[in-house]
Design an enzyme around this catalytic site. Structure first.
Site, PDB file in Angstrom:
ATOM      1  N   GLU A   1      67.994  23.530 -55.421  1.00 35.01           N
ATOM      2  CA  GLU A   1      67.343  24.756 -55.860  1.00 35.01           C
ATOM      3  C   GLU A   1      68.348  25.823 -56.277  1.00 35.01           C
ATOM      4  O   GLU A   1      68.113  26.578 -57.219  1.00 35.01           O
ATOM      5  CB  GLU A   1      66.425  25.296 -54.752  1.00 35.01           C
ATOM      6  CG  GLU A   1      65.217  24.409 -54.474  1.00 35.01           C
ATOM      7  CD  GLU A   1      65.540  23.135 -53.717  1.00 35.01           C
ATOM      8  OE1 GLU A   1      66.631  23.060 -53.098  1.00 35.01           O
ATOM      9  OE2 GLU A   1      64.709  22.206 -53.749  1.00 35.01           O
TER      10      GLU A   1
ATOM     11  N   HIS B   1      55.042  23.794 -46.141  1.00 27.40           N
ATOM     12  CA  HIS B   1      54.268  23.605 -47.373  1.00 27.40           C
ATOM     13  C   HIS B   1      53.147  24.635 -47.433  1.00 27.40           C
ATOM     14  O   HIS B   1      52.079  24.371 -47.950  1.00 27.40           O
ATOM     15  CB  HIS B   1      53.695  22.183 -47.456  1.00 27.40           C
ATOM     16  CG  HIS B   1      54.741  21.121 -47.559  1.00 27.40           C
ATOM     17  ND1 HIS B   1      55.360  20.577 -46.468  1.00 27.40           N
ATOM     18  CD2 HIS B   1      55.314  20.527 -48.640  1.00 27.40           C
ATOM     19  CE1 HIS B   1      56.253  19.679 -46.867  1.00 27.40           C
ATOM     20  NE2 HIS B   1      56.246  19.634 -48.179  1.00 27.40           N
TER      21      HIS B   1
HETATM   22  C1  LIG Z   1      64.926  21.922 -50.170  1.00 27.14           C
HETATM   23  C2  LIG Z   1      63.853  20.996 -50.589  1.00 27.14           C
HETATM   24  N1  LIG Z   1      63.568  20.862 -51.907  1.00 27.14           N
HETATM   25  C3  LIG Z   1      62.569  20.049 -52.296  1.00 27.14           C
HETATM   26  C4  LIG Z   1      61.827  19.354 -51.400  1.00 27.14           C
HETATM   27  C5  LIG Z   1      60.671  18.472 -51.855  1.00 27.14           C
HETATM   28  N2  LIG Z   1      60.989  17.059 -51.662  1.00 27.14           N
HETATM   29  C6  LIG Z   1      60.612  16.408 -50.550  1.00 27.14           C
HETATM   30  S1  LIG Z   1      61.174  14.847 -50.523  1.00 27.14           S
HETATM   31  C7  LIG Z   1      61.939  15.009 -52.000  1.00 27.14           C
HETATM   32  C8  LIG Z   1      62.717  13.863 -52.562  1.00 27.14           C
HETATM   33  C9  LIG Z   1      63.814  13.422 -51.675  1.00 27.14           C
HETATM   34  O1  LIG Z   1      64.388  12.238 -52.145  1.00 27.14           O
HETATM   35  P1  LIG Z   1      65.488  11.447 -51.344  1.00 27.14           P
HETATM   36  O2  LIG Z   1      66.447  12.384 -50.727  1.00 27.14           O
HETATM   37  O3  LIG Z   1      66.035  10.425 -52.263  1.00 27.14           O
HETATM   38  O4  LIG Z   1      64.709  10.751 -50.142  1.00 27.14           O
HETATM   39  P2  LIG Z   1      63.577   9.607 -50.199  1.00 27.14           P
HETATM   40  O5  LIG Z   1      62.263  10.302 -50.322  1.00 27.14           O
HETATM   41  O6  LIG Z   1      63.871   8.744 -51.366  1.00 27.14           O
HETATM   42  O7  LIG Z   1      63.655   8.893 -48.907  1.00 27.14           O
HETATM   43  C10 LIG Z   1      61.712  16.281 -52.522  1.00 27.14           C
HETATM   44  C11 LIG Z   1      62.188  16.742 -53.830  1.00 27.14           C
HETATM   45  C12 LIG Z   1      62.157  19.528 -50.042  1.00 27.14           C
HETATM   46  N3  LIG Z   1      61.484  18.888 -49.071  1.00 27.14           N
HETATM   47  N4  LIG Z   1      63.165  20.349 -49.668  1.00 27.14           N
END
Ligand SMILES: Cc1ncc(C[n+]2csc(CCOP(=O)(O)OP(=O)(O)O)c2C)c(N)n1
Ligand SMILES: [Mg+2]
Lengths: 485, 366
Positions: free
Chosen positions: B100, B170
């Site tokens: 972000e 959320h």
């Molecule tokens: C600071 C922040 N930004 C955005 C999100 C929304 N979000 C939740 S999971 C995710 C993707 C994460 O992907 P990854 O780290 O590859 O983990 P995976 O879900 O593949 O296990 C996002 C963008 C969040 N939880 N926290």
């Protein structure tokens, strides 16, 4: 002179180097970006093979080594060619007249360590950890139990019984392999797709279900969305949704553990997407500069929600960052549970014996949707998913291995499957019937004690409920006044 | 073994909101509004479609405009950018790495270089890594350079607010943090028609704007939204309902609660409420609110964010100074409690219509 010679740390080390494990059973390809007793030979050996005048390089490395502590400059020795080296603080370089840019494309991908192939056949017998039957059965049963729990809770969200869920499909091997390679007392900081660690350590199905229902028996007191587990008793720090925030915290805990000399390490799990956050950089850099006994465990499952890793980074995965931070690093096949076990165990030894961080990049695939709020068919093909589900699945691979060993068969499978499903269903139904926490618990645990304003607000809230009780779902909650403070 | 259920796992879930039996009931009823005729022909759109349409208009009318953020390429997790990459190309609508602070810093740079930046932060709860870029950078660009540089062409869109089961991370309403920062405009719409006009104003405004979208309304709020290009001025409140006894002030989702409360007050108490949507939190339209309170003599301000230092505190203190002699009762604030946003206990946290209704009774009986 070859390009490699001015970029010794990365490819050179990684290509030539095998570390004999302390115990002698495993030699995994962990490579060390900074010279030390294990790695220097590798670098020198490689330099000797590729570079004329390698002896000078060799000597220079030795001198640089002896001079890195405290950024002291190398003593000047005009006679020695190699002595005319850059004296910038912290420098380990030599001069070059070649204007070579380091082109990332020039380096081959960091190899993926694995122990058994997709058929469950061991590639190199010296790498077989030869775990005993009981341990392997426990690993397999935990992997499959996690899988059943995921299926049931995923479906239950679909039916509106719980509000949200995230599955671990495809990542059972990374989770259980690493959990088994740790000491159960090692402190785990996780992202959210790591329930397998808790399950391995003995978190019960009832505890999982109570959390997902947010009922009054949830040990997290119903404060968080489903899958945000935590257990102090099992050294598993409560999940927080904001990504990568756990990473610098894990480093702080590792630092404290080092000072406490308690013989424990910290493991920090994170995703390929979360690795892009600023906190990830802070964590890796702090861990290296402050010499912290921490295992960074990246679950590289190909996606961050819809974003493929090709849009997340352009380097060679997460592993290529390790050397840049000065962190011993290894890439491993995440669907090979035994390989994961080996590297985690070796990383743990390394952390403890050398007080330094290790980075593990586990290559795997997220077979399920990101969460129940996601439909992955909008951004990836069903065939792609099918491949990983059917051809390269951690559960079927370890099962094949165990079958070869005579530790598992179809009959055991059927019996276990029935038993596991039954256990999950029973726990699920129990949790569904339980009440949610008492209303006034809203104000507990904001601080250690309620300050005056929260006491006042608690009364206002209870008055509001009293004035319109029919407007609140009181029947679903424990009685007002029953919350323990 | 796992295969059997694979297909069922891949069943489309997209258009299905994550509702649940125990969690679904919204705490208000959405009553669609009708657009002003001067805006021209309309089509049926929900909130995310209307926001999508506003960005379509913005990209169509400004060749420098780009849209970016986490997962926006495939349409965004709330579908607000759906089809825009297909229409405008990968160089104008694209994914960023998951960061972000990167998204907002990048957006500032795009704006400083003379292009229009429309950034998405996936949830308002995740805007804090970008706090420094917003508060120390975006907000102060013009001031600190003696107006040589500015990033006025930056708009940050982000979903905010309660949805029934979002818990701590959320559900948040972080508008007050940003309203406390001079140089940022903070805007929150209540529905599709208004959102399109306000978002277009934000995108074209000469100051960096944060646009908080009430995510509970993305699918549930449906209106006939004008197809054309129209703007609703920033910094101006809208009087949604005229009344004589109590002024009700809010913004975003809470407006729908307040409209229902106004009905209840009329029906059950015979009390006539004036309902005002401030629309822009910063800079807010104090004149419209004070004129109303001068007339009614009573004020209730309500928002989901915690009460202490929430924006209602600013409105209340301003009004008590400006309208002191006209006030018939102390200003009432009905807000979230001073706790993190709860999960299982969300119904007990919300500034629901019953709490607002009781506040109106207190105002009338003071
Ligand atoms: C600071 C922040 N930004 C955005 C999100 C929304 N979000 C939740 S999971 C995710 C993707 C994460 O992907 P990854 O780290 O590859 O983990 P995976 O879900 O593949 O296990 C996002 C963008 C969040 N939880 N926290
Ligand atoms: Mg991922």
């Amino acid at each position: 002179m070859h390009r490699v010679s001015n970029y010794l740390s990365l490819r050179a080390v990684q290509r030539c180097f095998k570390i004999p494990n302390n115990g002698g059973e495993i030699s995994s390809g962990i490579y060390f970006p900074r010279q030390n007793s294990v790695s220097v030979g590798g670098i020198r050996g490689y330099a000797a093979r590729v570079a004329p005048g390698a002896a000078a390089v060799d000597k220079a490395i030795q001198e640089a080594e002896s001079s890195t502590e405290g950024n002291k400059a190398t003593p000047a020795d005009a006679a020695d060619l190699a002595a005319d080296r850059p004296r910038f603080p912290g420098s380990r370089s030599k001069w070059t007249g070649k204007m070579d840019f380091l082109m990332p494309e020039a380096y081959e991908g960091i190899p993926v360590y694995r122990v058994m192939d997709r058929r469950g056949i061991i590639d190199d017998p010296t790498q077989d950890p030869n775990l005993d039957e009981a341990t392997l059965v426990k690993m397999y049963q935990t992997m499959t139990l996690l899988n059943y729990m995921d299926k049931i809770l995923y479906e239950s969200q679909r039916q509106g019984r719980i509000s949200f869920y995230m599955t671990h499909f495809g990542e059972e091997g990374t989770l259980i392999g690493s959990a088994a390679g740790l000491d159960d007392k090692d402190l785990a900081y996780v992202q959210y797709r790591e329930a397998g660690i808790l399950m391995w350590r003995g978190f019960t199905l009832d505890q999982f279900m109570n959390q997902c229902y947010g009922n009054e028996e949830d040990i997290g007191k119903g404060k968080q969305m489903p899958v945000h587990y935590g257990s102090k008793e099992l050294a598993f720090v409560t999940v927080s949704s904001p990504l990568a925030t756990q990473m610098p915290q894990a480093v702080g805990s590792a630092y404290a553990y080092k000072r406490a000399q308690n013989g424990k390490v910290v493991i920090c799990y994170f995703g390929d997407g979360a690795a892009s956050e600023g906190d990830a950089h802070a964590a890796l850099n702090f861990s290296a500069t402050l010499d912290c006994p921490i295992i960074f465990f990246c679950r590289n499952n190909g996606y961050a929600i819809s974003t493929p890793t090709s849009q997340q980074f352009r380097g060679d995965g997460i592993a290529s960052r390790g050397p840049g931070y000065g962190i011993p690093t290894i890439r491993v096949d995440g669907n090979d549970t035994l390989a994961i076990y080996n590297v985690t165990k070796a990383a743990r030894d390394l952390c403890l014996t050398q007080n330094r961080p290790v980075l593990i990049e586990a290559m795997t695939y997220r077979i399920g949707h990101h969460s129940t709020s996601d439909d992955s068919s909008a951004y990836r093909s069903v065939d792609e998913v099918k491949y990983w589900d059917q051809e390269d699945n951690p559960i079927s691979r370890i099962r094949k291995y165990m079958t070869h060993k005579g530790f598992w068969n179809d009959e055991k499978e059927t019996q276990w499957r029935d038993k596991a499903k039954k256990q999950v269903m029973v726990a699920f139904q129990k949790a569904e019937k339980k009440l949610r926490p008492a209303p006034e618990d809203l104000f507990n645990d904001v601080f250690d004690e309620l300050p005056w304003n929260l006491r006042k607000q608690r009364k206002e809230m209870l008055d509001a409920v009293k004035s319109h009780p029919e407007q609140y779902p009181l029947k679903e909650h424990a009685k007002i006044g029953s919350a323990s403070t | 073994m796992i295969t059997k259920n694979l297909i069922s796992r891949l069943r489309p879930a997209l258009v299905r909101p994550t509702t649940s039996i125990r969690h679904a009931s919204a705490h208000f009823t959405y009553v669609p509004e009708v657009a002003r005729e001067e805006y021209g022909p309309t089509s049926k759109r929900n909130l995310f479609q209307s926001i999508n349409n506003a960005m379509d208009v913005a990209l169509g009318s400004d060749r420098t405009a780009v849209i970016f953020g986490e997962d926006v390429a495939f349409g965004g997790v709330f579908r607000a950018t759906v089809n825009l990459q297909e229409k405008y190309g990968k160089d104008r609508v694209f994914n960023t790495p998951l960061c972000e602070q990167g998204i907002v810093g990048f957006g500032i740079g795009v704006a400083v270089a003379g292009s229009t930046a429309i950034a998405e932060v996936q949830f308002a709860d995740y805007i804090y890594p970008a706090f420094d870029q917003l508060v120390n950078e975006a907000a102060k660009y013009r001031y600190r350079s003696g107006n040589q540089f500015n990033c006025g062409a930056l708009t940050v869109r982000t979903p905010y607010g309660a949805v029934g089961h979002g818990a701590l991370y959320h559900s948040q309403s972080p508008e007050a943090y940003f309203a406390h920062t001079a140089g940022l405009k903070v805007v929150i719409p209540r529905g599709p028609i208004q959102a399109k006009g306000l978002l277009l104003s934000c995108i074209r405004d000469k100051n960096p704007c944060i646009f908080f979208e009430p995510k509970i309304l993305y699918r549930s709020a449906v209106e006939e939204v004008p197809n054309g290009d129209y703007e609703i001025p920033l910094g101006k409140a809208e009087i949604l309902r005229q009344g004589t006894d109590v002024t009700l002030v809010g913004y975003g989702t809470q407006i729908h609660v307040l409209k229902e409360v106004a009905d209840m007050a009329q029906e059950k108490l015979g009390v006539s409420c004036e309902v005002i949507d401030v629309q822009t939190i910063s800079p807010w339209d104090a004149e419209t609110v004070c004129n109303s309170v001068t007339k009614t003599g009573r004020l209730l301000v309500s928002h989901e964010a915690p009460i202490t230092n929430g924006f209602a505190a600013e409105i209340a203190s301003y009004v008590q100074k400006e309208c002191f002699l006209n006030l018939e009762a102390p200003v009432e604030r009905v807000c979230g409690w001073d706790t993190p946003f709860p999960h299982s206990l969300e119904p007990f946290y919300m500034p629901n219509k019953w709490r607002c209704f009781d506040a109106i009774k207190r105002l009338m009986s003071f």
